[in-house]
Design an enzyme around this catalytic site. Structure first.
Site, PDB file in Angstrom:
ATOM      1  N   HIS A   1       0.960  -1.166   0.126  1.00  0.00           N
ATOM      2  CA  HIS A   1      -0.059  -0.211  -0.240  1.00  0.00           C
ATOM      3  C   HIS A   1       1.101   0.969  -0.140  1.00  0.00           C
ATOM      4  O   HIS A   1       0.754   2.204  -0.329  1.00  0.00           O
ATOM      5  CB  HIS A   1      -1.120  -0.320   1.506  1.00  0.00           C
TER       6      HIS A   1
ATOM      7  N   ARG B   1      -8.809   3.097  -9.509  1.00  0.00           N
ATOM      8  CA  ARG B   1      -8.770   2.083  -9.138  1.00  0.00           C
ATOM      9  C   ARG B   1      -9.368   2.149  -7.235  1.00  0.00           C
ATOM     10  O   ARG B   1      -8.282   3.020  -7.068  1.00  0.00           O
ATOM     11  CB  ARG B   1      -7.503   1.483  -8.450  1.00  0.00           C
TER      12      ARG B   1
ATOM     13  N   ARG C   1     -13.148   1.610 -11.634  1.00  0.00           N
ATOM     14  CA  ARG C   1     -13.001   0.308 -11.313  1.00  0.00           C
ATOM     15  C   ARG C   1     -14.146  -0.091 -10.427  1.00  0.00           C
ATOM     16  O   ARG C   1     -13.321   0.517  -9.004  1.00  0.00           O
ATOM     17  CB  ARG C   1     -11.843  -0.066 -11.565  1.00  0.00           C
TER      18      ARG C   1
ATOM     19  N   GLU D   1      -8.392  -9.530 -17.718  1.00  0.00           N
ATOM     20  CA  GLU D   1      -7.142 -10.249 -17.414  1.00  0.00           C
ATOM     21  C   GLU D   1      -7.359 -11.918 -16.573  1.00  0.00           C
ATOM     22  O   GLU D   1      -5.752 -11.831 -16.902  1.00  0.00           O
ATOM     23  CB  GLU D   1      -7.380  -9.647 -15.878  1.00  0.00           C
TER      24      GLU D   1
ATOM     25  N   ASN E   1      -1.057  -6.821 -16.660  1.00  0.00           N
ATOM     26  CA  ASN E   1      -0.418  -7.043 -15.947  1.00  0.00           C
ATOM     27  C   ASN E   1      -1.050  -8.239 -15.442  1.00  0.00           C
ATOM     28  O   ASN E   1      -0.007  -9.794 -15.322  1.00  0.00           O
ATOM     29  CB  ASN E   1      -0.916  -6.260 -14.174  1.00  0.00           C
ATOM     30  N   ASP E   2      -2.077  -8.280 -15.055  1.00  0.00           N
ATOM     31  CA  ASP E   2      -2.589  -9.931 -14.697  1.00  0.00           C
ATOM     32  C   ASP E   2      -2.903 -10.908 -15.531  1.00  0.00           C
ATOM     33  O   ASP E   2      -1.754 -11.415 -15.762  1.00  0.00           O
ATOM     34  CB  ASP E   2      -4.640  -9.413 -14.070  1.00  0.00           C
TER      35      ASP E   2
ATOM     36  N   ARG F   1       2.872 -11.588 -11.053  1.00  0.00           N
ATOM     37  CA  ARG F   1       4.052 -10.239 -10.950  1.00  0.00           C
ATOM     38  C   ARG F   1       4.864  -9.758 -10.456  1.00  0.00           C
ATOM     39  O   ARG F   1       5.637  -9.059 -10.591  1.00  0.00           O
ATOM     40  CB  ARG F   1       2.458  -9.320 -11.218  1.00  0.00           C
TER      41      ARG F   1
ATOM     42  N   CYS G   1      -5.401  -0.718 -19.285  1.00  0.00           N
ATOM     43  CA  CYS G   1      -4.100  -0.211 -18.809  1.00  0.00           C
ATOM     44  C   CYS G   1      -3.096  -0.419 -17.475  1.00  0.00           C
ATOM     45  O   CYS G   1      -2.940  -0.002 -16.454  1.00  0.00           O
ATOM     46  CB  CYS G   1      -5.650   0.431 -18.032  1.00  0.00           C
TER      47      CYS G   1
END
Ligand code: PEP
Ligand code: MG
Length: 756
Positions: free
Chosen positions: A367, A474, A510, A610, A633-634, A644, A681
């Site tokens: 985080h 996000r 999202r 994803e 990414n995923d 990842r 994205c």
């Protein structure tokens, strides 16, 4: 050695008097070693100090040849003194010359002495020197004598740290305390920061070293220990959600340590020897820290950090200071150094004064790192030992590009970095000039450059970067930085702020993507999972807990009253999940319209691609949604079975390889055929070379970190798109054993003068 009646207490009192008297530093040292020798009935007492060039230099001696002072030298690790400094452990030998590490220095005349007791001079876990006593006879020094010498060493450490001895150094040869250190960590957020250290939890500096009355001091120590234990018990007994899970485990470890007999015994012994309770805590902690520095076992190191935190709490108890009183003025060029830190804590610092962040822990997806990235602070993580090596106010450079931290840098390093910073600033100026130019290729094709965001702190970047809108908001970040579930009003407030800031530019929200590695400590429903990336996360979780989704959708609908609302679902695996989510959304719309709420002017629902299974439902998917966004990414992680977050395999497979690019092209083509807008994205969108590849296979809209908009736009403006598309067509049609086409892309850019 004869046991003296008053022992270390008398010695400490004498040292205190000597410290208070005005005299030259060399004279003070000479008198100190004489005093120690006398008090401990030793024939020799010598002090060696560690220099920046890793040499231990004899600074004072009683008993050895006085002409050897400032001449006798040992390397770190050489001889008995060098071994003590290297290991940060005392050596107690009845016949020193028989020890395999013994190194004979003829200039000192120490051959006459057999027994040897040496202790490291430590401060905040760092070795600053070595203090030795020697006797002619063969004898073994007792444990309490060893303890007494360590206590005296602590006083000497303070003397070194206050800079008293700096006048005794020769030009160009500094003490180790001011040595420059370069540490390697992992680059978590790009950028370079030059500034001065601010320890997030400043070490409490103990200045009052000597006690007046050991019994009274012992009572103070006992009282502080008892209230420390009570406060830990109290926290543990609270049924507060914030103390569940990991928090609880840490507190339980604290409780165990606070009752650790070995620890308490050493504290008491130091007080009995004449230190104040706070100096005793400092001393015991310093000994432990120095020894642990050499341990590689991550579990033990973690325990050491727990002990450190506990010692700090105890010091605060003793000195009657709450954590607030510790906050010091933050300099204009602060580089925060912390072991670990909560995301919300970072936001407490004034952003305009932060130049960088150094963490001993942290992962790229933790985080704190997400927030640091959001507010654009260069960050390096996994820098072991950073906290104990730094002092508040030390000059430091954080290089978020190659993961280096230079503490107390030498002039040439500082000059090189100052140049690097100037170069970056020039580039930024160039990007700012591009900001208001249309985003289109050299042959006139418009390209939509959107930015990713997740917190209110990101919003100013929308105007600063010149992004066309927010392609990925996000929403889970608000949940991740909070200590309890954000209430519907708080959610609505943030979404409204985002839409206001966007001022008509499109925003794609999202729905909450938690689970996997994005853990909410206060979320009770989550359980430990063997493979969290493949587990109960994102849309899977919200379909099982519809109240969570309902609340969020309600907040979004209300915030977007009178404006367009774009919603996107994460980690969709089957088209039917979209139908289920839509049913929940429709119900909320009906509910709000029944109560005559101001509804959005239009509502568009999209899905993220994803999970590979969607690739075999592309036609149905494109029909089921208003738009799609590729989460590269995923998607890359699942297509190549490559975690990842695992740095060991991070470089193994290239997303700019033919298989992955073919797959991305297939998605773009399916979108064109169905007239469903497609965007991407993931991180791929943010690097000029990969963004170029995406344009070459049909993407016309991509979303990235705000800092990437400038460099990507600079590439777009120079790009002859048609020529690139032809080149990519060929490259993807056939390939040999080597699949990545990075070299082809670089060559193309060079031929056409495209800045990458
Ligand atoms: C992705 O997976 O590419 C994505 C954009 O989502 P996140 O990074 O938040 O998982
Ligand atoms: Mg994702």
């Amino acid at each position: 050695m004869r046991e003296t009646a008053a022992g270390p207490r008398v010695l400490l009192r004498r040292l205190r008097e000597m410290m208070a008297e005005a005299m030259e530093p060399q004279e003070r040292l000479d008198r100190i070693v004489r005093e120690i020798a006398q008090n401990m009935v030793a024939e020799v007492c010598s002090l060696y100090i560690l220099r920046a060039d890793s040499i231990l230099e004899l600074y004072a001696t009683e008993g050895l040849n006085p002409t050897a002072v400032h001449l006798a030298q040992l390397r770190l690790g050489q001889g008995l003194v060098g071994s003590i400094a290297a290991s940060a452990r005392p050596l107690n030998l009845s016949d020193a010359q028989k020890h395999p590490a013994f190194a004979y220095l003829p200039e000192t005349g120490e051959e006459a002495y057999h027994s040897f007791l040496g202790v490291p001079v430590l401060r905040a876990g760092r070795t600053l020197g070595v203090l030795v006593v020697q006797n002619r006879t063969q004898r073994h020094y007792r444990e309490d004598e060893e303890e007494a010498l360590e206590t005296v060493a602590m006083v000497i450490a303070e003397m070194i740290a206050t800079g008293d001895l700096a006048r005794l150094t020769r030009p160009g040869i500094e003490l180790d305390l001011s040595r420059s250190v370069s540490m390697k960590g992992l680059p978590f957020n790009e950028g370079v920061g030059l500034g001065h250290v601010v320890l997030h939890e400043p070490r409490i500096v103990v200045t009052n070293l000597f006690n007046e009355d050991s019994d009274q001091e012992m009572e103070r120590l006992d009282a502080a220990l008892s209230s420390l234990r009570l406060s830990i018990d109290d926290m543990l007994s609270r049924r507060d959600v914030a103390f569940e899970g990991e928090h609880r485990a840490v507190l339980e470890a604290y409780r165990m340590f606070a009752n650790d007999r070995g620890w308490v015994r050493r504290l008491e012994e130091a007080v009995r020897n004449g230190l104040t309770a706070e100096a005793a805590v400092e001393k015991v902690q310093s000994d432990m820290r120095a020894r642990m520095l050499h341990m590689t076992d991550p579990y033990l190191r973690e325990r050491m950090s727990d002990f450190d935190d506990l010692a700090n709490r105890l010091l605060r108890q003793l000195m009657g200071r709450g954590p607030d009183a510790l906050a010091e003025a933050v300099p204009k060029d602060a580089i925060l150094v912390a072991r670990s830190m909560g995301a919300a804590e970072l936001l407490d610092y004034p952003r305009e004064r932060l130049r960088g962040l150094v963490l001993e822990d942290g992962a790229p997806t933790s985080h704190i790192v997400i927030v640091a990235r959001a507010i654009g602070v260069p960050t390096v993580g996994q820098v072991k030992g950073a906290v104990s090596m730094s002092e508040n106010g030390d000059a430091v450079i954080v290089d978020g590009e190659d993961g280096q931290v230079h503490l107390r840098p030498q002039a040439d390093i500082e000059t090189a970095y100052a140049e690097k910073v100037r170069f970056r600033a020039r580039r930024q100026k160039l990007y700012r000039e591009l900001r208001d130019k249309p985003s289109q290729t050299k042959d006139g094709v418009p390209v939509e450059l959107l930015m990713n965001a997740g917190l209110a702190v990101d919003l100013p970047q929308l105007a600063q970067s010149g992004a066309a809108g927010i392609g990925l908001f996000r929403t889970e970040l608000q949940f991740m930085v909070a200590s309890t579930f954000p209430r519907v009003e708080a959610q609505e407030g943030l979404y409204r702020e985002v839409l206001d800031a966007a001022a008509g530019k499109p925003v794609t929200f999202r729905t909450i993507d938690i689970g996997g590695d994005k853990v909410l400590p206060y979320f009770k429903g989550a359980q430990h999972e063997e493979n969290p990336a493949l587990g109960w996360r994102a849309i899977r979780l919200t379909l099982d807990r519809p109240a969570l989704l309902r609340t969020q959708v309600r907040a979004l609908l209300k915030a977007a009253g009178g404006r367009e609302l774009k919603l996107m679902l994460p980690m969709v695996t089957e088209v039917d999940e979209i139908r289920q989510a839509r049913a929940i959304i429709d119900r909320e719309v009906r509910h709000l319209s029944r109560f005559a709420h101001h509804l959005p002017t239009s509502l568009k629902l999209g899905a993220m691609i994803e999970v590979p299974s969607l690739l075999w439902q592309l036609e149905e998917l494109m029909q089921a949604v208003d738009f799609v966004s590729v989460g590269s990414n995923d998607l890359f992680q699942f297509v190549t079975a490559t975690d990842r977050g695992n740095t060991r395999i991070a470089e193994r497979f290239d997303p700019l390889g033919v298989p992955f690019l073919r797959l991305l092209r297939q998605i773009a083509q399916a979108g064109q055929a169905a007239h469903t807008p497609v965007t991407l994205c993931g991180e791929l969108a943010g690097r000029p070379i990969s963004a170029m590849a995406l344009l070459g296979i049909g993407y016309r809209s991509i979303s990235m970190a705000p800092a990437s908009i400038g460099p990507v736009k600079a590439m777009v403006c120079e790009l002859p798109l048609e020529a690139l598309m032809e080149r990519m067509e060929e490259a993807l049609a056939n390939h040999g054993a080597k699949t990545d086409i990075r070299a082809e892309l670089t060559a193309f850019a060079r031929e056409h003068d495209i800045p990458l």
